[in-house]
Design an enzyme around this catalytic site. Sequence first.
Site, PDB file in Angstrom:
ATOM      1  N   GLU A  86       0.820  -1.205   0.000  1.00  0.00           N
ATOM      2  CA  GLU A  86       0.000   0.000   0.000  1.00  0.00           C
ATOM      3  C   GLU A  86       0.857   1.259   0.000  1.00  0.00           C
ATOM      4  OE1 GLU A  86      -3.144  -2.186   2.961  1.00  0.00           O
ATOM      5  OE2 GLU A  86      -2.450  -0.188   3.432  1.00  0.00           O
ATOM      6  N   CYS A  99       3.272   8.336   1.940  1.00  0.00           N
ATOM      7  CA  CYS A  99       3.646   7.331   2.930  1.00  0.00           C
ATOM      8  C   CYS A  99       3.918   6.036   2.170  1.00  0.00           C
ATOM      9  CB  CYS A  99       2.476   7.171   3.905  1.00  0.00           C
ATOM     10  SG  CYS A  99       2.660   5.816   5.064  1.00  0.00           S
ATOM     11  N   CYS A 106       5.192  -7.704   7.337  1.00  0.00           N
ATOM     12  CA  CYS A 106       6.136  -7.283   8.372  1.00  0.00           C
ATOM     13  C   CYS A 106       6.281  -8.415   9.375  1.00  0.00           C
ATOM     14  CB  CYS A 106       5.631  -6.028   9.083  1.00  0.00           C
ATOM     15  SG  CYS A 106       6.782  -5.415  10.347  1.00  0.00           S
ATOM     16  N   CYS A 110       3.405  -6.690  15.703  1.00  0.00           N
ATOM     17  CA  CYS A 110       2.597  -5.825  16.572  1.00  0.00           C
ATOM     18  C   CYS A 110       1.126  -6.189  16.342  1.00  0.00           C
ATOM     19  CB  CYS A 110       2.835  -4.350  16.242  1.00  0.00           C
ATOM     20  SG  CYS A 110       4.581  -3.890  16.221  1.00  0.00           S
ATOM     21  N   CYS A 113      -1.663  -4.011  14.517  1.00  0.00           N
ATOM     22  CA  CYS A 113      -1.357  -3.540  13.165  1.00  0.00           C
ATOM     23  C   CYS A 113      -1.776  -4.586  12.140  1.00  0.00           C
ATOM     24  CB  CYS A 113       0.144  -3.262  13.089  1.00  0.00           C
ATOM     25  SG  CYS A 113       0.751  -3.014  11.413  1.00  0.00           S
ATOM     26  N   CYS A 326      -2.127   1.606   8.026  1.00  0.00           N
ATOM     27  CA  CYS A 326      -1.163   0.601   7.645  1.00  0.00           C
ATOM     28  C   CYS A 326      -1.744  -0.799   7.457  1.00  0.00           C
ATOM     29  CB  CYS A 326      -0.125   0.592   8.762  1.00  0.00           C
ATOM     30  SG  CYS A 326       1.201  -0.535   8.545  1.00  0.00           S
TER      31      CYS A 326
HETATM   32  N1  SAH Z   1       7.144  -0.480  11.003  1.00  0.00           N
HETATM   33  C1  SAH Z   1       7.286   0.912  11.183  1.00  0.00           C
HETATM   34  C2  SAH Z   1       6.631   1.745  10.104  1.00  0.00           C
HETATM   35  C3  SAH Z   1       5.314   1.257   9.588  1.00  0.00           C
HETATM   36  S1  SAH Z   1       3.976   1.273  10.731  1.00  0.00           S
HETATM   37  C4  SAH Z   1       6.770   1.324  12.558  1.00  0.00           C
HETATM   38  O1  SAH Z   1       6.144   0.520  13.220  1.00  0.00           O
HETATM   39  O2  SAH Z   1       7.043   2.452  12.937  1.00  0.00           O
HETATM   40  C5  SAH Z   1       3.531   3.006  10.695  1.00  0.00           C
HETATM   41  C6  SAH Z   1       2.815   3.493  11.937  1.00  0.00           C
HETATM   42  O3  SAH Z   1       1.461   3.032  11.959  1.00  0.00           O
HETATM   43  C7  SAH Z   1       3.448   3.035  13.224  1.00  0.00           C
HETATM   44  O4  SAH Z   1       3.557   4.116  14.110  1.00  0.00           O
HETATM   45  C8  SAH Z   1       2.455   2.023  13.702  1.00  0.00           C
HETATM   46  O5  SAH Z   1       2.560   1.822  15.084  1.00  0.00           O
HETATM   47  C9  SAH Z   1       1.159   2.636  13.256  1.00  0.00           C
HETATM   48  N2  SAH Z   1       0.004   1.730  13.251  1.00  0.00           N
HETATM   49  C10 SAH Z   1      -0.021   0.435  12.889  1.00  0.00           C
HETATM   50  N3  SAH Z   1      -1.267  -0.068  13.016  1.00  0.00           N
HETATM   51  C11 SAH Z   1      -2.049   0.945  13.474  1.00  0.00           C
HETATM   52  C12 SAH Z   1      -3.429   1.056  13.807  1.00  0.00           C
HETATM   53  N4  SAH Z   1      -4.247   0.012  13.700  1.00  0.00           N
HETATM   54  N5  SAH Z   1      -3.881   2.249  14.235  1.00  0.00           N
HETATM   55  C13 SAH Z   1      -3.043   3.316  14.343  1.00  0.00           C
HETATM   56  N6  SAH Z   1      -1.736   3.271  14.042  1.00  0.00           N
HETATM   57  C14 SAH Z   1      -1.234   2.093  13.610  1.00  0.00           C
HETATM   58 FE1  SF4 Z   2       5.471  -3.910  11.496  1.00  0.00          FE
HETATM   59 FE2  SF4 Z   2       3.063  -2.886  11.859  1.00  0.00          FE
HETATM   60 FE3  SF4 Z   2       4.688  -3.215  13.964  1.00  0.00          FE
HETATM   61 FE4  SF4 Z   2       5.223  -1.302  12.101  1.00  0.00          FE
HETATM   62  S1  SF4 Z   2       3.456  -1.400  13.479  1.00  0.00           S
HETATM   63  S2  SF4 Z   2       6.654  -2.804  13.011  1.00  0.00           S
HETATM   64  S3  SF4 Z   2       4.481  -2.361  10.250  1.00  0.00           S
HETATM   65  S4  SF4 Z   2       3.838  -4.859  12.685  1.00  0.00           S
END
Ligand code: SAH
Ligand code: SF4
Length: 351
Positions: A86, A99, A106, A110, A113, A326
Amino acid sequence: MSTLYDLDRDALAALLADEPPYRVDQVWRGLYERGVAVDGLTDVPRALRATLHDLAPPGLRAVTEATSPDGTVKWLFALRDGRTIETVLMHYPDRATVCVSTQAGCAMGCGFCATGQAGFERHLSPGEIVEQVVEARRRAAPRRLSNVVFMGMGEPLANYDAVWAAVERLHGAIGLSARHLTVSTVGIVPGIDRLAGEALPVNLAVSLHAANDELRDELVPINRRYPLAVLAEACRRYVERKNRRLSFEWALIDATNDRRRDAEELAAFARPLRAHVNLIPLNPTPGWPARGSSAGKVRAFADTLRTLGVNATVRQNRGTSIDAACGQLRASHGADTAGGTGVGVRPRPRS
Ligand code: SAH
Ligand code: SF4
């Protein structure tokens, strides 16, 4: 086979070895300075365009393009092997920000996410990262695409070499200033240290979400490898060496990390680093049962931080109607998420 934007100038010159020497410059400028697609290189003979297309094809094909009422554009791109990523373009009055994704999927797991839930598929190549910017820049016109954030799918510092090659290309060939490039990381400490040693001073964003190890271990599993004290030291080294603003991302999760105590812990962590905090209410995802904090709680959290001497911005939830968080478009599209290796992490509300 290399994709078009994976070619550096020498590789392009090798590909065009039978052409007059000025062609290399013509094609390079067309692709990067003018930002046109191969078909738009109208000053180049048609046969050569066809050859370029065959030998170094584009790396991305738009599967869907959705525009939300606030103007945010979100693409689902298929890579040449069919995997999907995306890219999101956000408009501001006088400029635009894109972005970009750095991996298909990934591995960081997390749980909140959508990308983490689907697991890791593969790294993107430098060209696949750069091409997202080129596509977005074309779409943003006549607005100027000025900023790039590495905040799409994937963990940039887990694909360091490709990400850095892309940064150098964006800076050198497209002319974007390093201060307008932001790498977002979940907190991979060796990667932060490598970044600190680079010549180009990009901005660093760290996705914190919790400022005590117990909760962060749960929300962001990599915290077990690089706990907060270690992460704070790496952030301090980065700020000292690069003299760039550090920011922390904090997705506000209802009854999990949105209370006064959480704001106090965050303030104690952020203040010595003079970090800026970006707050965003959690976007709900199908694979995780928690909700984002209410607007009132978001405001109260931001106020507490400010009272405690920390700068905080509440980020608009741009493009919610088109799943512009994301990994969410891909998840709702059902595209190519099989075979992931994500581990589900469930939140445990704190009492
Ligand atoms: N992996 C990197 C960059 C991609 S994620 C990182 O984690 O920083 C980009 C951002 O989106 C991160 O700050 C992540 O914590 C946030 N993010 C992921 N899932 C989300 C969600 N469901 N709601 C809000 N922010 C989210
Ligand atoms: Fe990976 Fe999503 Fe965690 Fe960023 S927030 S490190 S994209 S799992």
